[in-house]
Design a protein around this motif. Structure first.
Motif, PDB file in Angstrom:
ATOM      1  N   GLN A  26       0.798  -1.218   0.000  1.00  0.00           N
ATOM      2  CA  GLN A  26       0.000   0.000   0.000  1.00  0.00           C
ATOM      3  C   GLN A  26       0.835   1.274   0.000  1.00  0.00           C
ATOM      4  OE1 GLN A  26      -2.640  -1.790   3.304  1.00  0.00           O
ATOM      5  NE2 GLN A  26      -4.036  -0.432   2.231  1.00  0.00           N
ATOM      6  N   ILE A  27       2.113   1.159   0.373  1.00  0.00           N
ATOM      7  CA  ILE A  27       2.923   2.383   0.464  1.00  0.00           C
ATOM      8  C   ILE A  27       4.240   2.343  -0.306  1.00  0.00           C
ATOM      9  CG2 ILE A  27       1.969   2.991   2.734  1.00  0.00           C
ATOM     10  CD1 ILE A  27       4.766   2.181   3.912  1.00  0.00           C
ATOM     11  N   GLU A  28       4.819   1.169  -0.513  1.00  0.00           N
ATOM     12  CA  GLU A  28       6.214   1.143  -0.960  1.00  0.00           C
ATOM     13  C   GLU A  28       6.442   1.651  -2.387  1.00  0.00           C
ATOM     14  OE1 GLU A  28       7.722  -2.812  -0.369  1.00  0.00           O
ATOM     15  OE2 GLU A  28       8.016  -2.517   1.775  1.00  0.00           O
ATOM     16  N   GLY A  29       5.624   1.234  -3.351  1.00  0.00           N
ATOM     17  CA  GLY A  29       5.963   1.508  -4.748  1.00  0.00           C
ATOM     18  C   GLY A  29       7.257   0.797  -5.086  1.00  0.00           C
ATOM     19  N   ARG A  52     -11.044   0.807  -8.253  1.00  0.00           N
ATOM     20  CA  ARG A  52     -12.133   1.740  -8.527  1.00  0.00           C
ATOM     21  C   ARG A  52     -11.681   2.934  -9.385  1.00  0.00           C
ATOM     22  NH1 ARG A  52     -15.962   3.715  -3.692  1.00  0.00           N
ATOM     23  NH2 ARG A  52     -16.331   1.481  -3.618  1.00  0.00           N
ATOM     24  N   ASP A  53     -10.469   3.413  -9.152  1.00  0.00           N
ATOM     25  CA  ASP A  53     -10.001   4.579  -9.899  1.00  0.00           C
ATOM     26  C   ASP A  53      -8.899   4.214 -10.882  1.00  0.00           C
ATOM     27  OD1 ASP A  53      -7.936   3.980  -8.231  1.00  0.00           O
ATOM     28  OD2 ASP A  53      -7.887   5.895  -7.191  1.00  0.00           O
ATOM     29  N   GLY A  54      -8.681   2.918 -11.095  1.00  0.00           N
ATOM     30  CA  GLY A  54      -7.622   2.489 -12.011  1.00  0.00           C
ATOM     31  C   GLY A  54      -6.232   2.558 -11.389  1.00  0.00           C
ATOM     32  N   ASP A 433     -10.250  -0.118  -3.747  1.00  0.00           N
ATOM     33  CA  ASP A 433     -10.699   1.275  -3.844  1.00  0.00           C
ATOM     34  C   ASP A 433      -9.660   2.156  -4.526  1.00  0.00           C
ATOM     35  OD1 ASP A 433     -12.911   0.449  -2.444  1.00  0.00           O
ATOM     36  OD2 ASP A 433     -12.685   1.861  -0.790  1.00  0.00           O
ATOM     37  N   GLY A 434      -8.472   1.613  -4.810  1.00  0.00           N
ATOM     38  CA  GLY A 434      -7.406   2.439  -5.379  1.00  0.00           C
ATOM     39  C   GLY A 434      -7.041   3.564  -4.422  1.00  0.00           C
ATOM     40  N   TYR A 435      -6.847   4.776  -4.969  1.00  0.00           N
ATOM     41  CA  TYR A 435      -6.439   5.907  -4.132  1.00  0.00           C
ATOM     42  C   TYR A 435      -7.618   6.771  -3.710  1.00  0.00           C
ATOM     43  CZ  TYR A 435      -1.838   4.311  -5.232  1.00  0.00           C
ATOM     44  OH  TYR A 435      -0.723   3.516  -5.334  1.00  0.00           O
TER      45      TYR A 435
END
Ligand code: PNW
Length: 508
Positions: A26-29, A52-54, A433-435
């Motif tokens: 959820q945070i690392e990238g 939800r938001d791609g 939910d995406g972001y």
């Protein structure tokens, strides 16, 4: 148990641990850095229609690169501990017990842990927060195959050996219910399997979630045995699991609704066997523990680890096996709402339920309780200006109620609560939910990756500074000059939104 809120509760003991919680994916990238293998969330989140938001996890809050900045932020909040998770595919990129270990992944977490300790913050580590190595999913079906039990134990051993000298608090698994039901039943989380052919070409929602849950429980218990036998004697830490633990209230006094609320609270880890109701509901679809496995599972948690967000009003009936044939609602029989509605449909504020849950669990299991997640997503926060989002009154109200409930449960009801980790340090990738859904006490501008403490973050920092007996060394730094919480900009408005956070209106 009482419910008075008129007088202030006594302070929490000086060794009470509080801090924020996050999870690796959820945070690392930085999903392609330092030899990381793919996780099941990589491709899943990149597949159109799955979030939800791609949004996907490729950048997230960029915390792999910005970890020193995040730890500085934790220090400003004055936390004593930080709950984060390790990405299995960074440690063993292909996941299995015969696959190579990735030294660069180990080095990163080792540096991270050192940086926490240097800042006086106790590491609290989750081994599995949903990012299964994709290679294991492809090799044998991941959690569906019993092979995963030995592979998870091996991965856990690698982590205990590498970090156990400095990490004294371990969680094996985060929320088995979400892993099995959302991943293999409803199909809304990776790997997205379901009987619903509109959603997934493969899967069987009537059997797979129960098989997966069985393997998750055995993997957890095997890792605990490994820790207790081979590491605890020299490292001396504690280990357990964390479960979804929302409080359940009967919708009304009818005996079937009272029984329905009870079903929602039983679990096999602490009972040592599957609850009777699960046998009745699932018959031969419920996997069977051998006598040895029952011994392995019973007592396999040193504490009661719990993620708790809300209270459900329970009505017997319906056909949803994933809720034990119980219907949930927030609308009372007199038509009023239980509490304030969050951005997610499943969450309303109800602090008395939190206090009642703590009392119930402690009386029933007599184990110390670690609250490993608790938090609130303000409705439509993603559509607000930065300034409005920072004044997150509904989240402040939520945490005001929850902190009061904890303090009273400890001081007035005698419940042994040892830790509290609000979710989450940062707005972050909120799975399907995406972001769009924001749980952070710190606002993240996804264009600049700048972090801005919200009112709720400041509230919690102040509350814990005032309500935990001072141990001397961990007073929050609210105004140390420079980047203190009070000096951070609160007025900059967000101009354009990147594609990753733009709502496409796709409902899951
Ligand atoms: C937890 N539900 O997930 C997770 O541990 C976090 O990773 C997550 O970000 C957080 O809660 C907020 O959602 C949940 O549908 C996911 O009831 C779904 C549910 C509950 C918790």
């Amino acid at each position: 148990m009482g419910n008075s809120t008129s007088t202030p509760p006594a302070r929490l003991p000086k060794d009470f641990m509080w801090g924020f919680a996050t999870a690796s994916f959820q945070i690392e990238g930085s999903t392609d850095k330092d030899g990381r293998g793919k996780s099941i969330w990589d491709d899943f989140s990149r597949t159109p229609g799955k979030t939800r938001d791609g949004g996907n996890g490729d950048i997230a809050t960029d915390s792999y690169a910005r970890y020193k900045e995040d730890i500085a932020l934790l220090r400003q909040y004055g936390v004593r501990a930080y709950r984060f998770s390790i990405a299995w595919p960074r440690i063993i990129p292909l996941g299995g017990r015969a696959d190579p270990v990735n030294e660069r992944g180990i080095q990163w977490y080792s540096d991270f842990i050192d940086e926490l300790i240097k800042n006086g913050i106790t590491p609290f580590v989750t081994l599995y927060h949903w990012d299964l190595p994709q290679a294991l999913h492809e090799r044998y079906g991941g959690w569906l195959n019993r092979e995963v039990v030995a592979d998870f134990e091996h991965y856990a051993r690698v982590c205990f050996a590498a970090f156990g000298d400095r990490v004294k608090y371990w969680l094996t698994m985060n929320e088995p219910w979400c892993v099995s039901v959302l991943g293999y039943g409803r199909g809304v989380f990776a790997p997205g399997r379901s009987s619903d052919r509109a959603r997934s070409a493969e899967g069987d929602s009537s059997t797979e979630p129960w098989i997966v849950a069985h393997h998750v429980i055995l993997a957890h218990a095997s890792a605990v045995r490994a820790y207790r036998e081979s590491f605890k004697p020299k490292h001396g830490g504690v280990i357990g699991i964390t479960l979804n633990g929302d409080w359940a209230l009967p919708y009304d006094d009818s005996p079937e609704n009272v029984a329905a609320a009870q079903h929602a609270l039983d679990d096999p880890i602490y009972l040592g066997h599957y609850p009777d109701f699960m046998h009745e509901m699932l018959g031969e679809r419920l996997p069977v523990f051998t006598p040895d496995e029952l011994t392995l599972v019973k007592g396999s948690s040193d504490f009661y680890g719990m993620n708790t967000y809300t209270t459900n009003l329970c009505k017997a009936g319906g056909d949803d096996e994933f809720q034990g044939l119980v219907e949930y609602t927030f609308t009372r029989s007199n038509g009023t709402q239980l509490g304030t509605q969050a951005h997610c449909a499943w969450l309303q504020t109800y602090p008395q339920g939190f206090r009642d849950l703590l009392n119930y669990l402690y009386k029933k299991y007599k184990k110390p309780i670690y609250v490993t997640e608790n938090g609130f997503a303000v409705k439509d926060e993603h559509a607000m200006s930065l300034e409005d989002a920072l004044h997150d009154a509904d989240r402040v109200e939520y945490f005001r109620g929850m902190t009061d409930a904890i303090a009273r449960a400890v001081a007035e009801d005698g419940v042994d609560v040892r830790a509290y980790f609000p979710w989450s340090l940062l707005d972050n990738f909120e799975w399907a939910d995406g972001y769009e859904t924001r749980f952070g006490v710190t606002y993240v501008d996804y264009v600049t990756q700048k972090r801005y403490p919200k009112d709720s973050g400041k509230f919690l920092a102040k509350w814990f500074a005032e309500n935990v007996e001072n141990s001397g060394s961990t007073t929050p730094r609210l105004s140390t000059g420079g980047a203190s919480l009070d000096n951070l900009p609160t007025t900059q408005l967000i101009g354009t939104w990147p594609a990753v956070v733009r709502t496409r209106g796709a409902k899951l």
